[in-house]
Write a protein that holds these residues in place. Structure first.
Motif, mmCIF file in Angstrom:
data_model
loop_
_atom_site.group_PDB
_atom_site.id
_atom_site.type_symbol
_atom_site.label_atom_id
_atom_site.label_comp_id
_atom_site.label_asym_id
_atom_site.label_seq_id
_atom_site.Cartn_x
_atom_site.Cartn_y
_atom_site.Cartn_z
ATOM 1 N N TRP A 149 0.800 -1.214 0.000
ATOM 2 C CA TRP A 149 0.000 0.000 0.000
ATOM 3 C C TRP A 149 0.840 1.275 0.000
ATOM 4 N N LEU A 150 2.132 1.164 0.393
ATOM 5 C CA LEU A 150 2.980 2.359 0.419
ATOM 6 C C LEU A 150 3.196 2.942 -0.976
ATOM 7 N N SER A 151 3.063 2.111 -1.994
ATOM 8 C CA SER A 151 3.270 2.578 -3.366
ATOM 9 C C SER A 151 1.959 2.768 -4.118
ATOM 10 N N ASP A 152 0.845 2.752 -3.398
ATOM 11 C CA ASP A 152 -0.478 2.907 -4.028
ATOM 12 C C ASP A 152 -1.049 4.278 -3.690
ATOM 13 N N PRO A 153 -1.058 5.225 -4.627
ATOM 14 C CA PRO A 153 -1.549 6.585 -4.347
ATOM 15 C C PRO A 153 -3.004 6.611 -3.883
ATOM 16 N N GLN A 154 -3.835 5.715 -4.425
ATOM 17 C CA GLN A 154 -5.239 5.693 -4.033
ATOM 18 C C GLN A 154 -5.397 5.331 -2.557
ATOM 19 N N VAL A 155 -4.591 4.374 -2.088
ATOM 20 C CA VAL A 155 -4.635 3.993 -0.682
ATOM 21 C C VAL A 155 -4.163 5.149 0.184
ATOM 22 N N TRP A 156 -3.107 5.817 -0.232
ATOM 23 C CA TRP A 156 -2.617 6.981 0.518
ATOM 24 C C TRP A 156 -3.716 8.024 0.661
ATOM 25 N N ARG A 157 -4.402 8.311 -0.448
ATOM 26 C CA ARG A 157 -5.454 9.336 -0.412
ATOM 27 C C ARG A 157 -6.569 8.930 0.542
ATOM 28 N N THR A 158 -6.973 7.657 0.475
ATOM 29 C CA THR A 158 -8.034 7.166 1.362
ATOM 30 C C THR A 158 -7.630 7.276 2.826
ATOM 31 N N GLU A 159 -6.399 6.836 3.127
ATOM 32 C CA GLU A 159 -5.926 6.826 4.505
ATOM 33 C C GLU A 159 -5.771 8.241 5.063
ATOM 34 N N ILE A 160 -5.242 9.147 4.260
ATOM 35 C CA ILE A 160 -5.023 10.525 4.719
ATOM 36 C C ILE A 160 -6.353 11.225 4.980
ATOM 37 N N LEU A 161 -7.291 11.098 4.046
ATOM 38 C CA LEU A 161 -8.581 11.758 4.219
ATOM 39 C C LEU A 161 -9.371 11.136 5.375
ATOM 40 N N ALA A 162 -9.265 9.809 5.519
ATOM 41 C CA ALA A 162 -9.935 9.148 6.641
ATOM 42 C C ALA A 162 -9.364 9.645 7.961
ATOM 43 N N GLY A 163 -8.031 9.760 8.041
ATOM 44 C CA GLY A 163 -7.396 10.263 9.255
ATOM 45 C C GLY A 163 -7.833 11.683 9.576
ATOM 46 N N LEU A 164 -8.017 12.505 8.551
ATOM 47 C CA LEU A 164 -8.469 13.886 8.770
ATOM 48 C C LEU A 164 -9.884 13.926 9.320
ATOM 49 N N VAL A 165 -10.774 13.109 8.736
ATOM 50 C CA VAL A 165 -12.158 13.066 9.211
ATOM 51 C C VAL A 165 -12.217 12.597 10.666
ATOM 52 N N VAL A 166 -11.487 11.554 10.968
ATOM 53 C CA VAL A 166 -11.491 11.023 12.333
ATOM 54 C C VAL A 166 -10.875 12.027 13.297
ATOM 55 N N GLY A 167 -9.797 12.688 12.880
ATOM 56 C CA GLY A 167 -9.176 13.700 13.728
ATOM 57 C C GLY A 167 -10.158 14.802 14.093
ATOM 58 N N LEU A 168 -10.949 15.242 13.126
ATOM 59 C CA LEU A 168 -11.978 16.260 13.393
ATOM 60 C C LEU A 168 -13.033 15.733 14.355
ATOM 61 N N ALA A 169 -13.457 14.484 14.126
ATOM 62 C CA ALA A 169 -14.516 13.909 14.963
ATOM 63 C C ALA A 169 -14.033 13.642 16.384
ATOM 64 N N LEU A 170 -12.718 13.428 16.550
ATOM 65 C CA LEU A 170 -12.185 13.135 17.887
ATOM 66 C C LEU A 170 -12.226 14.351 18.811
ATOM 67 N N ILE A 171 -12.141 15.536 18.239
ATOM 68 C CA ILE A 171 -12.000 16.738 19.083
ATOM 69 C C ILE A 171 -13.188 16.931 20.027
ATOM 70 N N PRO A 172 -14.431 17.039 19.528
ATOM 71 C CA PRO A 172 -15.546 17.231 20.472
ATOM 72 C C PRO A 172 -15.757 16.039 21.395
ATOM 73 N N GLU A 173 -15.477 14.815 20.888
ATOM 74 C CA GLU A 173 -15.622 13.628 21.722
ATOM 75 C C GLU A 173 -14.649 13.675 22.894
ATOM 76 N N ALA A 174 -13.387 13.976 22.597
ATOM 77 C CA ALA A 174 -12.362 14.022 23.650
ATOM 78 C C ALA A 174 -12.692 15.100 24.679
#
Length: 495
Positions: free
Chosen positions: A14-39
């Protein structure tokens, strides 16, 4: 083979798959945003400053992404942990809370090394389904306060957010729909000057990274005895939720995870979190569902980035994040609740085919979890209920039939089924002690002895016949049954 070729072989695909990178980065951003009010909300439950919960979410996610056993699972500050340690903070202060988090991590490492994760095999599917459905209900219930006694504009914003998450994937899945929903609703509220509750209303965001240090407590035996009960309870609750979440992600992604590594990893993450002044945590089921089921993440990168983005968003983009309307995050969590619930489990067609006992276990698990707001208690109660129902069902399968020799000199009792504490209790009453001939044969070829209760029951049968001057011969024991019977027979009662 050259060193470069070896390194390429060790590198994940997956390190050489741009599509996986895009999915993982955007997913991490969404979760990071959602974690703030929860925390922040969980910090309030624990009675600590919001920064304590946010630091915990940062360190838990980053550390578990490296040492955890389940890829793409999100660990952070959680409500279950907050509820366990809140009394300690109220009675003794923040220093004792931090010390308890570190000790809980040590307990988790020890429990993980001892193989506590193997107990997950005893959790039946009906409990798992009840766990998932109860989780979905709790996620939705947690959003209800955000929809009560709020400006009217909150409701169309939530509806709009839900509509975006339903229909935007039909246009493209390149960008996660939750992220699109959060951005668009934030732009609308800021541009139009709509006064609605925002993330900033939940509390101040930290302006710097956490600094490591020791908890401010006296290092004495008295301190240890004070924090140990809370630390052990936190360790058990954290492991229970984390292992159940890992199993759920295994099922969703059709992949296997190391539950032992996850148990030890949770402990390491809590130890690190404690030394950085966080309130501790465990796997977060709601955010994991956002990451795995909604955003499609599958690697450790999304987990690492969720924690990293959380701190970056708080420190660098704090003013922007503070303007995110809570309605946007409520819409995301409502969608997660809907996607998490196992609707097939309550379909009339399914309920008609499902055994009544399985349905009862599922319903009991849901009721207990929703009533206590504690997933661990619900899983324990549901599992115990399932075991009782199973024991009763198996106990009924034990059967005894008698055949008397034509000359009346002997009777052969054939025992069929599993002999354990539930079935052996009735075994003693299945024999005709007064009417049987002098010689009695008990054939256990079609039975298996599982415990001391069964051996004690056979001893009681022999004693009752002996009191009437009759002899008993037990035949047909398989190897393990014969070993257990030989070791315990005659040793279970005082003489």
């Amino acid at each position: 083979m050259t060193p470069a070729a070896v390194l390429r072989g060790l590198k994940p695909d997956w390190l050489s798959d741009p599509q996986v990178w895009r999915t993982e980065i955007l997913a991490g951003l969404v979760v990071g945003l959602a974690l703030i009010p929860e925390a922040i909300s969980f910090s309030i439950i624990a009675g600590v400053d919001p920064a304590i919960g946010l630091f915990a979410s940062f360190t838990m996610a980053v550390v578990i992404s490296v040492v955890g056993g389940r890829r793409a699972m999100i660990s952070a500050a959680t409500g279950a942990v907050a509820l366990v340690i809140a009394p300690l903070n109220r009675e003794h202060g923040l220093g004792y809370l931090i010390a308890a988090v570190i000790l809980a991590g040590v307990f988790q490492v020890v429990l993980g090394a001892l193989g506590v994760a193997k107990l997950m095999r005893f959790v039946p599917r009906s409990v798992m389904v009840g766990f998932v459905n109860a989780l979905a209900i709790l996620i939705f219930m947690a959003q209800v306060p955000e929809m009560h006694d709020v400006p009217w504009a909150v409701y169309p914003l939530i509806i709009g957010g839900l509509a975006l998450m339903v229909f935007f994937p039909k246009v493209t899945r390149v960008i996660p729909a939750p992220l699109v929903s959060i951005v668009i609703l934030t732009v609308i509220t800021v541009a139009a000057g709509i006064a609605v509750p925002t993330v900033g209303d939940k509390g101040d965001l930290p302006s710097s990274l956490p600094v490591p240090g020791l908890p401010d407590v006296p290092f004495t035996l008295d301190t240890l005895t004070t924090i140990a009960p809370y630390a052990f309870a936190m360790a058990l609750v954290g492991l229970m939720e984390s292992l159940m979440t890992a199993k759920l992600v295994d099922d969703i992604t059709d992949t296997h995870s190391s539950k032992t590594r996850e148990s030890i990893g949770q402990g390491i993450a809590n130890i690190v979190t404690g030394f950085f002044g966080g309130m501790g945590g465990c796997a977060m089921i709601g955010q994991t569902m956002i990451n795995v089921k909604v955003s499609g993440a599958r690697t450790r990168l999304s987990t690492f980035l969720a924690g990293s983005f959380l701190m970056v968003l708080c420190i660098v983009f704090g003013p922007v994040v503070s303007d995110i309307p809570m309605a946007a995050l409520v819409a995301v969590m409502v969608m997660v609740s809907f996607a998490t619930f196992d609707w097939h489990s309550i379909a009339p067609k399914t309920l008609r085919r499902m055994p009544a006992g399985e349905i009862a276990v599922m319903v009991i698990t849901v009721i207990v979890v929703v009533a206590t707001h504690n997933l661990a208690i619900g899983v324990v109660v549901g599992t115990v209920t399932a075991m009782v129902i199973f024991a009763r069902r198996v106990a009924r399968l034990a059967d005894v039939t008698a055949v008397t020799d034509p000359d009346g000199s002997a009777v052969v009792y054939s025992v069929n089924g599993e002999l354990f504490f539930a079935s052996s209790n009735d075994l003693v009453g299945r024999f005709d002690y007064a009417g049987d001939p002098q010689r009695v044969v008990i054939d256990l070829s079609a039975a298996h002895i599982w415990d001391a209760s069964s051996v004690a029951a056979l001893d009681a049968i022999e004693t009752k016949y002996a009191q009437r001057g009759k002899t008993v011969e037990i035949i047909g024991l398989n190897d393990s049954s014969a070993h257990l019977h030989g070791k315990l027979s005659g040793e279970l009662t005082s003489h």
